[in-house]
Write a protein that holds these residues in place. Structure first.
Motif, PDB file in Angstrom:
ATOM      1  N   GLU A  24      -4.940   6.496  -7.846  1.00 50.74           N
ATOM      2  CA  GLU A  24      -5.310   7.361  -6.726  1.00 50.74           C
ATOM      3  C   GLU A  24      -5.471   8.814  -7.159  1.00 50.74           C
ATOM      4  OE1 GLU A  24      -6.210   8.358  -2.745  1.00 50.74           O
ATOM      5  OE2 GLU A  24      -6.177   6.433  -3.813  1.00 50.74           O
ATOM      6  N   ASN A  25      -4.442   9.372  -7.781  1.00 54.22           N
ATOM      7  CA  ASN A  25      -4.510  10.748  -8.274  1.00 54.22           C
ATOM      8  C   ASN A  25      -3.304  11.003  -9.173  1.00 54.22           C
ATOM      9  OD1 ASN A  25      -2.266  11.472  -6.563  1.00 54.22           O
ATOM     10  ND2 ASN A  25      -3.697  11.753  -4.847  1.00 54.22           N
ATOM     11  N   ASP A  26      -3.234  12.203  -9.729  1.00 52.88           N
ATOM     12  CA  ASP A  26      -2.152  12.537 -10.661  1.00 52.88           C
ATOM     13  C   ASP A  26      -0.787  12.505  -9.989  1.00 52.88           C
ATOM     14  OD1 ASP A  26      -4.018  12.842 -12.644  1.00 52.88           O
ATOM     15  OD2 ASP A  26      -4.037  15.039 -12.585  1.00 52.88           O
ATOM     16  N   GLU A  27      -0.724  12.950  -8.735  1.00 53.20           N
ATOM     17  CA  GLU A  27       0.561  12.977  -8.031  1.00 53.20           C
ATOM     18  C   GLU A  27       1.129  11.567  -7.897  1.00 53.20           C
ATOM     19  OE1 GLU A  27       2.469  15.168  -4.117  1.00 53.20           O
ATOM     20  OE2 GLU A  27       0.406  14.456  -4.019  1.00 53.20           O
ATOM     21  N   TYR A  28       0.291  10.633  -7.470  1.00 53.21           N
ATOM     22  CA  TYR A  28       0.749   9.257  -7.347  1.00 53.21           C
ATOM     23  C   TYR A  28       1.064   8.652  -8.713  1.00 53.21           C
ATOM     24  CZ  TYR A  28       0.103   8.521  -2.343  1.00 53.21           C
ATOM     25  OH  TYR A  28       0.246   8.562  -0.974  1.00 53.21           O
ATOM     26  N   ARG A  29       0.286   8.992  -9.725  1.00 56.17           N
ATOM     27  CA  ARG A  29       0.553   8.460 -11.060  1.00 56.17           C
ATOM     28  C   ARG A  29       1.920   8.923 -11.557  1.00 56.17           C
ATOM     29  NH1 ARG A  29      -3.867   9.583 -13.111  1.00 56.17           N
ATOM     30  NH2 ARG A  29      -3.398  11.584 -14.107  1.00 56.17           N
ATOM     31  N   ASP A  30       2.274  10.169 -11.283  1.00 58.83           N
ATOM     32  CA  ASP A  30       3.589  10.673 -11.684  1.00 58.83           C
ATOM     33  C   ASP A  30       4.706   9.900 -10.985  1.00 58.83           C
ATOM     34  OD1 ASP A  30       2.452  12.529 -13.346  1.00 58.83           O
ATOM     35  OD2 ASP A  30       2.643  14.208 -11.940  1.00 58.83           O
ATOM     36  N   ASP A  54       0.842  -1.192   0.000  1.00 63.71           N
ATOM     37  CA  ASP A  54       0.000   0.000   0.000  1.00 63.71           C
ATOM     38  C   ASP A  54       0.880   1.246   0.000  1.00 63.71           C
ATOM     39  OD1 ASP A  54      -1.955   1.882   0.219  1.00 63.71           O
ATOM     40  OD2 ASP A  54      -2.679   1.252   2.200  1.00 63.71           O
ATOM     41  N   PHE A  55       0.917   1.936  -1.134  1.00 60.38           N
ATOM     42  CA  PHE A  55       1.705   3.164  -1.232  1.00 60.38           C
ATOM     43  C   PHE A  55       0.909   4.398  -0.824  1.00 60.38           C
ATOM     44  CE2 PHE A  55       3.641   0.419  -4.604  1.00 60.38           C
ATOM     45  CZ  PHE A  55       4.880   0.285  -4.004  1.00 60.38           C
ATOM     46  N   VAL A  56      -0.406   4.258  -0.668  1.00 59.10           N
ATOM     47  CA  VAL A  56      -1.259   5.413  -0.406  1.00 59.10           C
ATOM     48  C   VAL A  56      -1.602   5.546   1.071  1.00 59.10           C
ATOM     49  CG1 VAL A  56      -3.463   6.515  -0.955  1.00 59.10           C
ATOM     50  CG2 VAL A  56      -2.222   5.250  -2.734  1.00 59.10           C
ATOM     51  N   GLY A  57      -1.956   4.442   1.711  1.00 57.06           N
ATOM     52  CA  GLY A  57      -2.314   4.467   3.121  1.00 57.06           C
ATOM     53  C   GLY A  57      -1.180   3.946   3.994  1.00 57.06           C
ATOM     54  N   GLY A  58      -1.476   3.731   5.264  1.00 57.39           N
ATOM     55  CA  GLY A  58      -0.507   3.139   6.173  1.00 57.39           C
ATOM     56  C   GLY A  58       0.743   3.979   6.367  1.00 57.39           C
ATOM     57  N   ALA A  59       1.829   3.281   6.717  1.00 58.91           N
ATOM     58  CA  ALA A  59       3.082   3.965   7.047  1.00 58.91           C
ATOM     59  C   ALA A  59       3.669   4.715   5.858  1.00 58.91           C
ATOM     60  CB  ALA A  59       4.092   2.953   7.583  1.00 58.91           C
ATOM     61  N   VAL A  60       3.550   4.134   4.664  1.00 61.38           N
ATOM     62  CA  VAL A  60       4.129   4.770   3.472  1.00 61.38           C
ATOM     63  C   VAL A  60       3.397   6.062   3.147  1.00 61.38           C
ATOM     64  CG1 VAL A  60       4.640   4.488   1.024  1.00 61.38           C
ATOM     65  CG2 VAL A  60       4.839   2.543   2.557  1.00 61.38           C
ATOM     66  N   GLY A  61       2.076   5.998   3.128  1.00 59.83           N
ATOM     67  CA  GLY A  61       1.295   7.191   2.845  1.00 59.83           C
ATOM     68  C   GLY A  61       1.514   8.275   3.886  1.00 59.83           C
ATOM     69  N   HIS A  62       1.631   7.865   5.148  1.00 58.19           N
ATOM     70  CA  HIS A  62       1.862   8.843   6.218  1.00 58.19           C
ATOM     71  C   HIS A  62       3.201   9.537   6.041  1.00 58.19           C
ATOM     72  CE1 HIS A  62       1.765  10.629  10.227  1.00 58.19           C
ATOM     73  NE2 HIS A  62       2.984  10.152  10.418  1.00 58.19           N
ATOM     74  N   ARG A  63       4.232   8.740   5.750  1.00 64.04           N
ATOM     75  CA  ARG A  63       5.561   9.331   5.567  1.00 64.04           C
ATOM     76  C   ARG A  63       5.574  10.270   4.370  1.00 64.04           C
ATOM     77  NH1 ARG A  63      11.049   5.741   4.906  1.00 64.04           N
ATOM     78  NH2 ARG A  63       9.979   5.012   3.037  1.00 64.04           N
ATOM     79  N   PHE A  64       4.847   9.892   3.317  1.00 66.97           N
ATOM     80  CA  PHE A  64       4.786  10.727   2.125  1.00 66.97           C
ATOM     81  C   PHE A  64       4.091  12.056   2.422  1.00 66.97           C
ATOM     82  CE2 PHE A  64       2.437  11.623  -1.977  1.00 66.97           C
ATOM     83  CZ  PHE A  64       3.534  12.199  -2.602  1.00 66.97           C
ATOM     84  N   GLY A 117      -0.092  -3.140  -5.871  1.00 62.75           N
ATOM     85  CA  GLY A 117       0.030  -1.881  -5.144  1.00 62.75           C
ATOM     86  C   GLY A 117       0.320  -0.704  -6.059  1.00 62.75           C
ATOM     87  N   MET A 118       1.146  -0.926  -7.070  1.00 64.57           N
ATOM     88  CA  MET A 118       1.472   0.140  -8.016  1.00 64.57           C
ATOM     89  C   MET A 118       0.244   0.538  -8.832  1.00 64.57           C
ATOM     90  SD  MET A 118       5.226  -1.229  -9.288  1.00 64.57           S
ATOM     91  CE  MET A 118       5.480   0.096 -10.482  1.00 64.57           C
ATOM     92  N   GLU A 119      -0.540  -0.442  -9.226  1.00 63.33           N
ATOM     93  CA  GLU A 119      -1.734  -0.145 -10.024  1.00 63.33           C
ATOM     94  C   GLU A 119      -2.761   0.635  -9.201  1.00 63.33           C
ATOM     95  OE1 GLU A 119      -4.152   0.204 -13.248  1.00 63.33           O
ATOM     96  OE2 GLU A 119      -2.052  -0.438 -13.131  1.00 63.33           O
ATOM     97  N   ARG A 120      -2.945   0.257  -7.951  1.00 63.23           N
ATOM     98  CA  ARG A 120      -3.890   0.983  -7.100  1.00 63.23           C
ATOM     99  C   ARG A 120      -3.411   2.412  -6.843  1.00 63.23           C
ATOM    100  NH1 ARG A 120      -3.607  -0.973  -2.511  1.00 63.23           N
ATOM    101  NH2 ARG A 120      -2.400  -2.880  -2.815  1.00 63.23           N
ATOM    102  N   ALA A 121      -2.103   2.583  -6.636  1.00 67.42           N
ATOM    103  CA  ALA A 121      -1.561   3.924  -6.415  1.00 67.42           C
ATOM    104  C   ALA A 121      -1.719   4.781  -7.670  1.00 67.42           C
ATOM    105  CB  ALA A 121      -0.091   3.837  -6.011  1.00 67.42           C
ATOM    106  N   ARG A 122      -1.503   4.180  -8.826  1.00 66.41           N
ATOM    107  CA  ARG A 122      -1.610   4.913 -10.089  1.00 66.41           C
ATOM    108  C   ARG A 122      -3.012   5.489 -10.276  1.00 66.41           C
ATOM    109  NH1 ARG A 122       1.565   4.920 -14.404  1.00 66.41           N
ATOM    110  NH2 ARG A 122       2.810   3.196 -13.582  1.00 66.41           N
TER     111      ARG A 122
END
Length: 200
Positions: free
Chosen positions: A89-95, A11-21, A82-87
């Motif tokens: 999510e929004n333009d920022e994550y897609r970039d 999960d690149f959007v939620g959890g620890a990764v999303g928080h750090r981002f 995880g990459m597909e779900r992040a892509r």
């Protein structure tokens, strides 16, 4: 196998990764420093042991182009998901996802084909002898992918082929990889150190 009722999710959007981002911190963090982020320099990195993709995501979020290599088929599929779900999510994550490439295979065989500048190696190390209980997520990952007994061989391949530097991510209190040459310098945190090998 993942623990019952606790499936592994990248999960690149939620959890620890999303928080750090969302919290930022950027290039002041230990990993970007070890990789060589500097004003005007955007690294091109091979993450030879992708795992959950968290380090690669951090580097890509700072602008780096990162090629992730993962040899475990199940983990590779988790990363793709995880990459597909992040892509989506929004333009920022897609970039950010556009700066990430994922390859399935053994990094020892793939690295020589990539002409890499900077290589990050984060082996799955054996549990430390007197360590506290390993985090549940880490136990799940270790059950899935095992350890990396060929870590020294991978490091030797990385040191031979990287044109600029190799960064070894290693637990602070773990025994060093036997017979591996000393790093040029180290960047340390509370529980992790980054051994940096500069290529001349």
């Amino acid at each position: 196998m993942a623990e019952k009722n606790k499936p592994l999710v990248v999960d690149f959007v939620g959890g620890a990764v999303g928080h750090r981002f969302r919290q930022g911190g950027g290039r002041s963090q230990a990993l970007p420093k070890a990789i060589g982020f500097k004003a005007g320099i955007i690294p091109n990195v091979v993450d030879a042991t992708a795992g959950l993709g968290r380090d690669a995501f951090l580097l890509a979020s700072l602008g780096a182009t990162v090629t992730m290599v993962e040899r475990n088929e199940d983990m590779y599929q988790h990363l793709l998901d995880g990459m597909e779900r992040a892509r989506k999510e929004n333009d920022e994550y897609r970039d950010i996802m556009d700066r990430l490439t994922l390859i399935h295979g053994d990094a020892k065989e793939i690295i020589p084909t990539l002409n890499p500048e900077i290589i990050l190696v984060d082996p799955m190390h054996p549990e430390r002898k007197k360590s506290a209980l390993v985090k549940k997520e880490m136990r799940i990952i270790r059950d899935l992918v095992g350890t990396d007994p060929d870590a020294k061989e991978l490091m030797e391949v990385a040191l031979h082929h990287a044109s600029k530097r190799v960064v070894l991510k290693w637990p602070m209190k773990a025994d060093p990889i036997e017979d591996l040459r000393k790093p040029s310098h180290q960047i340390t945190g509370k529980t992790t150190r980054y051994d940096v090998f500069i290529r001349s």
